[in-house]
Design an enzyme around this catalytic site. Sequence first.
Site, short mmCIF file in Angstrom:
data_model
loop_
_atom_site.label_atom_id
_atom_site.label_comp_id
_atom_site.label_asym_id
_atom_site.label_seq_id
_atom_site.Cartn_x
_atom_site.Cartn_y
_atom_site.Cartn_z
N CYS A 334 0.78 -1.24 0.00
CA CYS A 334 0.00 0.00 0.00
C CYS A 334 0.82 1.29 0.00
O CYS A 334 0.47 2.22 -0.76
CB CYS A 334 -1.03 -0.01 1.13
SG CYS A 334 -0.55 -0.85 2.64
N ARG A 363 7.38 -11.01 5.05
CA ARG A 363 6.99 -10.83 6.45
C ARG A 363 7.70 -11.89 7.28
O ARG A 363 7.71 -13.06 6.91
CB ARG A 363 5.47 -10.95 6.63
CG ARG A 363 4.69 -9.92 5.84
CD ARG A 363 3.19 -10.11 5.97
NE ARG A 363 2.46 -9.17 5.13
CZ ARG A 363 1.15 -9.13 5.01
NH1 ARG A 363 0.40 -9.98 5.71
NH2 ARG A 363 0.57 -8.24 4.22
N GLN A 381 1.19 -10.88 -3.26
CA GLN A 381 -0.13 -10.41 -2.83
C GLN A 381 -0.83 -9.77 -4.03
O GLN A 381 -0.29 -8.89 -4.68
CB GLN A 381 0.04 -9.38 -1.70
CG GLN A 381 -1.22 -9.15 -0.89
CD GLN A 381 -0.92 -8.37 0.39
OE1 GLN A 381 -0.11 -7.44 0.37
NE2 GLN A 381 -1.56 -8.73 1.48
N ASP A 383 -2.77 -7.48 -4.77
CA ASP A 383 -3.27 -6.26 -4.15
C ASP A 383 -4.00 -5.37 -5.15
O ASP A 383 -3.75 -5.43 -6.36
CB ASP A 383 -2.10 -5.45 -3.60
CG ASP A 383 -2.18 -5.30 -2.09
OD1 ASP A 383 -3.29 -5.29 -1.57
OD2 ASP A 383 -1.12 -5.20 -1.45
N HIS A 385 -5.51 -1.07 -4.81
CA HIS A 385 -5.87 0.06 -3.98
C HIS A 385 -6.75 0.99 -4.79
O HIS A 385 -6.42 1.33 -5.93
CB HIS A 385 -4.61 0.78 -3.49
CG HIS A 385 -3.74 -0.10 -2.65
ND1 HIS A 385 -2.62 -0.75 -3.14
CD2 HIS A 385 -3.87 -0.51 -1.36
CE1 HIS A 385 -2.09 -1.48 -2.19
NE2 HIS A 385 -2.83 -1.36 -1.10
N LYS A 464 -12.51 -3.77 8.20
CA LYS A 464 -12.37 -4.58 6.99
C LYS A 464 -13.48 -5.61 6.88
O LYS A 464 -14.14 -5.96 7.86
CB LYS A 464 -11.01 -5.28 6.96
CG LYS A 464 -10.76 -6.22 8.14
CD LYS A 464 -9.40 -6.89 8.03
CE LYS A 464 -9.17 -7.84 9.21
NZ LYS A 464 -7.98 -8.70 9.02
N HIS A 510 -8.16 -0.88 0.49
CA HIS A 510 -7.17 -1.94 0.27
C HIS A 510 -7.97 -3.22 0.03
O HIS A 510 -8.90 -3.50 0.80
CB HIS A 510 -6.29 -2.16 1.49
CG HIS A 510 -5.65 -0.94 2.06
ND1 HIS A 510 -4.30 -0.70 2.00
CD2 HIS A 510 -6.18 0.13 2.73
CE1 HIS A 510 -4.02 0.45 2.62
NE2 HIS A 510 -5.15 0.96 3.07
#
Length: 639
Positions: A334, A363, A381, A383, A385, A464, A510
Amino acid sequence: MIKVTLKDGSVKELESACSVFDVAKEISPRLAKAACVAKIDGEIKDLRTVIDSDCTLEILTFDDEDGKKAFRHTASHILAQAVKRLYPEVKLAIGPAIDNGFYYDFDKDTPFMPEDLEAIEAEMKKIVKEDLKLEQFEMAPADAIKYLKEIDEPYKVELCEEHAGKNEPISFYKQGEFTDLCAGPHLMSTGYVKAFKLTSCTGAYWRGSEKNKMLSRIYATAFPKASELEAYLNMIEEAKKRDHRKLGKELELFTIMDEGPGFPFFLPKGMTLKNTLIDYWRQIHTRDGYVEISTPIMLNRQLWETSGHWDHYKENMYTTVIDDTEFAIKPMNCPGGILVYKSKPRSYRDLPIRMGELGLVHRHEKSGALHGLMRVRCFTQDDAHIFMTPDQITDEIKGVVRLIDEVYKLFGFKYHVELSTQPEDSMGSQEDWDMATEGLRKALDSLGLPYVVNEGDGAFYGPKIDFHLEDSLGRTWQCGTIQLDFQLPMRFELEYTGADGEKHRPIMIHRVVFGSIERFIGILTEHFAGAFPIWLAPVQVELMPIADRHNEFTSKVAAELKKRGIRVEVDGRSEKIGFKIREAQLQKIPYMLVIGDKEVETENVSIRCRKRGDIGTMSVSDFCDMVEKEIREKTIITD
């Protein structure tokens, strides 16, 4: 008269105080028999709790999560009682209910062996047959500590001493000769626990710290009915066969090497599967108006301080120093996406902007938590946005929900939805949190999508929506998520020019669909038991010439299939055809084409389907048409 408001809104009037169990019997003998615990004015209580004033009441069975926990917590006490009967010298630690079962930790000089578990199970059955009542009582902290020292239970003493400073009564539960330190709640008696199984024993440090003594942990599960236990144990055996780590090796999809624990290596067939998923992802996102970006894998500390990750997530981040400046490998995409947004001025006419990124994130996970592709230290990921105006929130969230729904249904997954709200470790104003949470709730309500509220489990920057999909074995996995964020746009001072010519702050979503592509591949592997639908299968067709004289025609067939975009392999080994078919079946290949004299003469192919067996002969062109149609329509034939 005492008024009790039941779950359905009806009111039951009691002439005098009585236990919840008595109320359950009055409502229905069947309900009383199935009841585990109760929820009184929102608090979970024993069925033996006396109702002596007006209240709300919900009677919970094994079908309710809190009912299930109480059932299995009682089973853990039965386990501990059986161990103390057989091994009086053993010291008790803790025995909580967990997902799909329970465990109890014991301090025993020598570890438990499989034959010990058989003896313990037999003793547990005796305790169940004795139908011992569970009785709660309390002691003052000083008396409780003295009692636990007298019966030589040092771990219970430690737990009790921690609560002594509160100067509140300490709760115990007694069943027959056995007493345990416990806040409850529990079932009425041991006789309710009809079906249980001790599944394994392992070592576990007291309180999870390697600085403490290693204890012996017995894992187990329990159900009200033997048929439910049998179904669960069968599911566990099937899950072992479907383990993606085992299938990943057998099908040559991926491997984890000692040189990189938690960092998966994708092999050629695994890359074909991964790239096919990515191609599909790009197709549906392009259709839905997303643009794709790529941001650096490493960015400086200042960025992560601005985003809040340095304060809230640093222990999970890999860091280094470059030119005297601290950098972190990104754990999330992000902040990079935000910098792309800031790369030029934005107008309300540009919004919403939907930016997708297949970003590799890292991570730090503890080594004990690593598990194949399900829990890794680096993953891709999927992802995206979305930057938008306040009045676009509901429509954008609905669009994401529809996209996730389309993807999960394609793979045959059922799913349920959770709305996760503000955690304790959050940033931003309460007003922003309330507005963001209401935005998510409004979108779910307008779609008519059922959901449960998961209090306090939101991200530190916003609430979320989580999507928990159910696989073919009934297991649930959290994959898709939609997070509404007012905080990062504020921290990064994002702006757009509104219709009024003034500067405004955009709102950010997100969201992921697969979650982690690696983890999603692991889930798909177990869901399909490695027998992927043809559009995903790394090898879609296996050609099997019976003899060397059939190789020339086999090569022509292979060339035609490749020309049509079909993934094909040729098994040209000098092996019997039955052996080749068995090998292809083990490799879960959707179609096998057998080529012999007859096929060469007629220029047809004999077709064997992974699911349906022999399905006859067909021209090469017709076979290609059939396979192309299945790939195009993403047909799923479950094995």
